[in-house]
Scaffold this active site. Structure first.
Site, short mmCIF file in Angstrom:
data_model
loop_
_atom_site.label_atom_id
_atom_site.label_comp_id
_atom_site.label_asym_id
_atom_site.label_seq_id
_atom_site.Cartn_x
_atom_site.Cartn_y
_atom_site.Cartn_z
N ARG A 194 -5.57 -11.08 2.60
CA ARG A 194 -5.09 -9.72 2.82
C ARG A 194 -5.83 -8.77 1.88
NH1 ARG A 194 -3.24 -12.13 6.51
NH2 ARG A 194 -1.07 -12.27 7.15
N GLU A 195 -6.27 -7.63 2.43
CA GLU A 195 -6.78 -6.54 1.62
C GLU A 195 -5.61 -5.58 1.44
OE1 GLU A 195 -8.36 -6.94 4.77
OE2 GLU A 195 -10.02 -8.20 4.12
N GLU B 265 1.81 1.96 -1.08
CA GLU B 265 2.27 3.33 -1.30
C GLU B 265 3.65 3.57 -0.70
OE1 GLU B 265 0.98 8.01 -0.78
OE2 GLU B 265 -0.21 6.48 0.22
N GLU C 256 -8.23 20.76 -5.58
CA GLU C 256 -7.31 21.16 -4.52
C GLU C 256 -7.59 22.60 -4.07
OE1 GLU C 256 -3.28 18.58 -5.04
OE2 GLU C 256 -3.48 20.29 -6.37
N ALA D 165 2.26 2.64 5.02
CA ALA D 165 1.73 1.66 5.97
C ALA D 165 1.76 0.29 5.28
CB ALA D 165 0.30 2.02 6.37
N PRO D 166 2.93 -0.39 5.31
CA PRO D 166 3.11 -1.61 4.53
C PRO D 166 2.22 -2.78 4.95
CG PRO D 166 4.99 -1.25 5.96
CD PRO D 166 4.14 -0.03 6.06
N GLY D 167 1.49 -2.63 6.03
CA GLY D 167 0.55 -3.67 6.42
C GLY D 167 -0.67 -3.73 5.52
N ARG E 218 -8.14 17.92 4.22
CA ARG E 218 -7.95 16.47 4.06
C ARG E 218 -9.21 15.80 4.57
NH1 ARG E 218 -4.20 15.24 0.40
NH2 ARG E 218 -2.13 16.04 0.94
N GLU F 36 1.70 23.23 -6.53
CA GLU F 36 1.29 23.47 -5.15
C GLU F 36 1.86 24.74 -4.53
OE1 GLU F 36 1.24 20.12 -2.55
OE2 GLU F 36 -0.10 19.03 -3.89
#
Length: 180
Positions: free
Chosen positions: A35-36, A117, A138, A111-113, A62, A94
């Protein structure tokens, strides 16, 4: 079913905001898998609500999306920083306001795959003008939207990042449940 067992981990990339590790795990039944994983310190996202009931959002470029996006203000946790401390710091950086009241709205894994985060969501009210210097890289513009305009921007796809969609919808649900 038992959780996989970590056999080894190797840092493939060490960056400014996150690291990437290559992990070898043993799955149930002895299967070896690789897994990466992007190792991220976590973040906060705020739904800042003015005294008039409007939302303060930001537009910023972005790079991964290749364009400017309309979003909730947010930021990465600094080393050892508690989410509540990050909320106050990021909101001042901000949108130029300090929250007088902060309420949690839960959180979610991005994105828990492939990444660790986790974003902590908060509603910020009783806003007072207060600025902190923004990060040098920014380029943020503050936008004020009514709740109806924010929902319309979600429905049209103008607001299209996960933290903003989740944060605004959770806030709307919170307001609706309080008005019942």
């Amino acid at each position: 079913m038992p959780d996989p067992r970590l056999i080894s981990t190797e840092t493939a990339y060490a960056g400014r905001l996150f690291n990437v590790s290559l992990d070898t795990i043993e799955m149930d039944g002895g299967v070896i898998a690789y897994r990466e994983t992007i190792r991220h310190p976590g973040a906060v996202a705020m739904v800042p609500v003015t005294a008039e009931g409007n939302l303060l959002l930001v537009t910023q470029y972005r790079h991964a999306a290749g364009r400017r996006l309309l979003e909730l203000p947010a930021g990465t946790l600094e080393a050892g920083e508690a989410p509540l401390a990050a909320v106050s710091r990021e909101l001042q950086e901000e949108v130029g306001h300090r929250p007088g009241k902060i309420e949690p709205l839960g959180g979610f894994f991005v994105a828990p795959g492939y990444t660790t985060e986790f974003i902590h969501l908060f509603v910020c009210t009783e806003l007072e003008p207060s600025t902190l210097d923004a990060d040098d890289d920014e380029d943020i513009e503050v936008e004020t939207l009514t709740p109806g305009e924010a929902i319309a921007a979600l429905e049209s796809g103008e607001i299209c990042d996960a933290k903003s969609v989740i944060g605004i919808l959770r806030w709307v649900r919170q307001v609706e449940s309080r008005n019942r």
